[in-house]
Motif scaffolding. Structure first.
Motif, short mmCIF file in Angstrom:
data_model
loop_
_atom_site.label_atom_id
_atom_site.label_comp_id
_atom_site.label_asym_id
_atom_site.label_seq_id
_atom_site.Cartn_x
_atom_site.Cartn_y
_atom_site.Cartn_z
N ALA A 114 2.36 -27.57 -38.27
CA ALA A 114 1.41 -26.88 -39.14
C ALA A 114 1.79 -27.13 -40.58
N ILE A 115 0.81 -26.96 -41.47
CA ILE A 115 1.06 -27.15 -42.89
C ILE A 115 0.74 -25.86 -43.63
N LEU A 116 1.68 -25.43 -44.46
CA LEU A 116 1.47 -24.24 -45.27
C LEU A 116 1.27 -24.67 -46.71
N VAL A 117 0.09 -24.36 -47.26
CA VAL A 117 -0.24 -24.83 -48.60
C VAL A 117 -0.20 -23.69 -49.61
N PHE A 118 0.54 -23.88 -50.68
CA PHE A 118 0.52 -22.94 -51.79
C PHE A 118 -0.30 -23.57 -52.90
N ASP A 119 -1.45 -23.00 -53.13
CA ASP A 119 -2.34 -23.62 -54.12
C ASP A 119 -3.21 -22.55 -54.74
N SER A 120 -3.03 -22.35 -56.05
CA SER A 120 -3.84 -21.32 -56.70
C SER A 120 -5.16 -21.88 -57.21
N SER A 121 -5.25 -23.21 -57.21
CA SER A 121 -6.56 -23.76 -57.57
C SER A 121 -7.49 -23.44 -56.42
N GLN A 122 -8.76 -23.38 -56.70
CA GLN A 122 -9.67 -22.86 -55.69
C GLN A 122 -10.33 -23.94 -54.84
N SER A 123 -9.78 -25.14 -54.95
CA SER A 123 -10.41 -26.23 -54.22
C SER A 123 -10.18 -26.09 -52.72
N ILE A 124 -11.17 -26.49 -51.98
CA ILE A 124 -11.01 -26.51 -50.54
C ILE A 124 -10.32 -27.80 -50.16
N VAL A 125 -9.25 -27.69 -49.40
CA VAL A 125 -8.56 -28.90 -49.01
C VAL A 125 -9.05 -29.29 -47.63
N SER A 126 -9.18 -30.60 -47.44
CA SER A 126 -9.63 -31.03 -46.13
C SER A 126 -8.49 -31.71 -45.40
N SER A 127 -8.35 -31.39 -44.16
CA SER A 127 -7.21 -31.87 -43.39
C SER A 127 -7.41 -33.31 -42.95
N TYR A 128 -6.32 -34.04 -42.92
CA TYR A 128 -6.32 -35.32 -42.25
C TYR A 128 -5.91 -34.99 -40.83
N SER A 129 -6.31 -35.78 -39.93
CA SER A 129 -5.97 -35.56 -38.51
C SER A 129 -6.22 -34.11 -38.14
N ASP A 130 -5.48 -33.63 -37.17
CA ASP A 130 -5.80 -32.31 -36.67
C ASP A 130 -4.65 -31.32 -36.83
N VAL A 131 -3.83 -31.54 -37.83
CA VAL A 131 -2.74 -30.60 -38.09
C VAL A 131 -3.33 -29.32 -38.68
N PRO A 132 -3.05 -28.16 -38.08
CA PRO A 132 -3.61 -26.93 -38.63
C PRO A 132 -3.02 -26.57 -39.99
N ILE A 133 -3.86 -25.99 -40.83
CA ILE A 133 -3.47 -25.63 -42.19
C ILE A 133 -3.53 -24.12 -42.37
N VAL A 134 -2.55 -23.59 -43.07
CA VAL A 134 -2.60 -22.19 -43.51
C VAL A 134 -2.39 -22.22 -45.01
N MET A 135 -3.16 -21.41 -45.72
CA MET A 135 -3.07 -21.49 -47.17
C MET A 135 -2.71 -20.16 -47.80
N HIS A 136 -1.96 -20.24 -48.90
CA HIS A 136 -1.69 -19.09 -49.73
C HIS A 136 -2.46 -19.27 -51.02
N GLY A 137 -3.37 -18.37 -51.32
CA GLY A 137 -4.11 -18.57 -52.55
C GLY A 137 -5.23 -17.58 -52.66
N LEU A 138 -6.32 -18.01 -53.28
CA LEU A 138 -7.44 -17.11 -53.50
C LEU A 138 -8.43 -17.18 -52.34
N ALA A 139 -8.60 -16.05 -51.69
CA ALA A 139 -9.48 -16.01 -50.51
C ALA A 139 -10.90 -15.68 -50.94
N ASN A 140 -11.50 -16.57 -51.69
CA ASN A 140 -12.84 -16.24 -52.16
C ASN A 140 -13.93 -17.08 -51.50
N LYS A 141 -13.58 -18.26 -51.11
CA LYS A 141 -14.58 -19.12 -50.50
C LYS A 141 -14.47 -19.10 -48.99
#
Lengths: 325, 325
Positions: A114-141
């Motif tokens: 799994a990948i844990l992303v710390f990103d305060s920018s509000q961009s949506i990141v798109s995953s390569y392959s099928d590794v699950p992503i969890v993000m720390h940031g702004l839950a607005n979108k």
DNA sequence: TTGAAAGCGCTACCAA
DNA sequence: TTGGTAGCGCTTTCAA
């Protein structure tokens, strides 16, 4: 060339598939055999080849952490905690400080679990392959992966409400009033309290700082203390600002909490550095960490997870606050 | 399941060994074939499996960075720079914040090409397997791997000597006088200058700070400025301390460099934040980074490397210093 | 309880 | 210029 299970097998006089089982502590291997193999492995200084292992087992027991902004102290504390907890679950944590996109690419190539992303920018990141992503940031979108956020607005709102209830009518907020979204949320909570309490705005004051260092809090508080009508309570946007404010208060020969009550926004509970421990409001770091681990394990095990996790702040009041009449 | 070269091969109607060659841009594949394969790979969102690749090629093009103390800003700047330069050499940087021993184990299991250790403790680390190690730290002991160190003592020595040459006779050092070995070295350089110049010790003053924040420099400088015989020059142990000192000087309505000259120990050259850029002394960050990359590449290619690399400081004088009579 | 063998995704060699 | 194939170190069947 480093030691492989074949070397161990040869040295122990068993087949290499037996070695593999023994090393993974399989019940299919007799105790004496297992002990012998373990001893040989130890002696030879064997280190399993993760590449080979994850190639066949599709599991790497590794979490990739994307951390493009390595300077923030709150994050470094949080990441340290998460790292430690993952270690206890026998997961390895690997960090990349590259920009999000290229870090995601790296980790997906490494087949992390799994990948844990710390990103305060509000961009949506798109995953390569099928590794699950969890993000720390702004839950607005709306995002295709879970985002963990903390309710900053509610935190300062709660603190201001509390101070009001304790009789305070002159309350100042020290923080980055013109800052990024994170900082603005804190200001908003403070302002919301003013509004709901139907108070004249002059009784609530915002002092702007440009940085979040101790010195900035010191300067801001100095300014407040020379006011004709000086505040009876101060709410700061961060721990360092609070430290600076405390210095300024002491230098002015004022006492806490008799002359001034103080609460700091922060995620570390119980800041016992001072003579008087500081009252704080915010989501405690260990709760954020705990939640993060929980979500990570869920996505790894393909369980359903809500995509917006909004964590609620807690108000911890110490002797740095008092009731006034 | 993510896409593999076999998927690409099927989709492009070629053999999968051709795909492998094409993806590595081998001259053994014709341009049109290559283009087709590239297009298909792109479309399918192919990401190479590093595990499989490094399993066979014995090269991972990855550097493991061991960084147990993630709070220091100097290190985070340096690591950011190193990360960027390695990226340009198409190396991937992976960071572990575990303690040195377990981080080394992790990286050796991952078969990284080299491990870069940041460790100010003086313990000798022993490698698992045969992954080469490069260390950043104190080059005092005989080690089996190269250690990169900077000459802190010479830095403060140079600065003090320079200030003396410019006519200064009352020079103060602001820093962590009782600190760890790194800090003590800086103090030593300052003291060495006193000794060699055969000056009375009272004309050189050391002010102790407990932390390295702006506020600490501010407090220390405040203290200095109230002295009956206040210094004509200040040397600080870090950038943040210098910032604080500048604030204190401005608040006292003194001017730089007319009333006070100031030099800061630091590894960042050209600190242009201020009205007057700050004079600094220390090994420039980009030189440390450059040297680190050079050593890393050497150990990866099995070249001979000296085990003690002691980098020399540079004195960068700006308008924050002046001659006095 | 142990061993033999297949195969993970890839590179590199040799044959075509 | 392309394809076939061995084999990297390991886990995991299946057979002994």
């Amino acid at each position: 060339m480093s030691v492989t299970i074949k070397d161990i097998a040869k040295s122990a006089g068993v087949s290499y598939s037996t070695v593999s089982k023994a090393l993974r502590d399989s019940p299919l291997v007799k105790k004496p055999t297992k002990d012998l193999i373990m001893a040989v492995a130890n002696e030879l200084g064997y280190q399993p080849n993760i590449a080979a292992r994850s190639l066949v087992s599709k599991k790497s027991f590794t979490i990739g952490v994307v951390w493009p902004t390595i300077e923030q102290t709150v994050l470094s504390k949080l990441i340290t905690t998460i790292n430690k907890e993952l270690e206890e679950l026998s997961y390895t944590t690997l960090i990349s400080i590259n920009e999000v996109k290229s870090a995601l690419k790296i980790f997906s190539r490494y087949q992390v679990d799994a990948i844990l992303v710390f990103d305060s920018s509000q961009s949506i990141v798109s995953s390569y392959s099928d590794v699950p992503i969890v993000m720390h940031g702004l839950a607005n979108k709306q995002t295709p992966y879970p985002v963990i956020d903390v309710n900053r607005q509610k935190a300062t709102y709660q603190a201001a409400q509390y101070l009001y209830k304790m009789g305070h009518r002159y309350i100042s907020y020290i923080g980055d009033v013109e800052g990024d979204k994170l900082q603005k949320e804190k200001v908003k909570g403070f302002e919301q309290a003013i509004l709901e309490l139907e108070l004249p705005t002059y009784s609530f004051q915002k002092i702007r700082v440009n940085n979040f260092e101790q010195y900035d809090g010191y300067e801001a508080a100095k300014q407040l203390l020379t006011l004709a009508k000086r505040p009876t309570a101060i709410l700061t946007g961060s721990y360092d600002l609070a430290r600076g404010a405390l210095q300024a208060i002491y230098e002015s020969n004022l006492s806490i909490p008799n002359d001034i009550s103080i609460i700091s926004y922060d995620n570390f509970p119980a800041l016992e550095h001072f003579d008087i421990p500081l009252s704080t409001v915010g989501v405690p770091l260990d709760k954020i960490s705990e939640k993060t681990i929980e979500i990570l394990m869920k996505v790894i095990n393909d369980e359903e997870v809500e995509t917006k996790i909004f964590m609620e702040p807690e108000l911890k009041i110490t002797n740095s606050c008092t009731k006034i009449s």
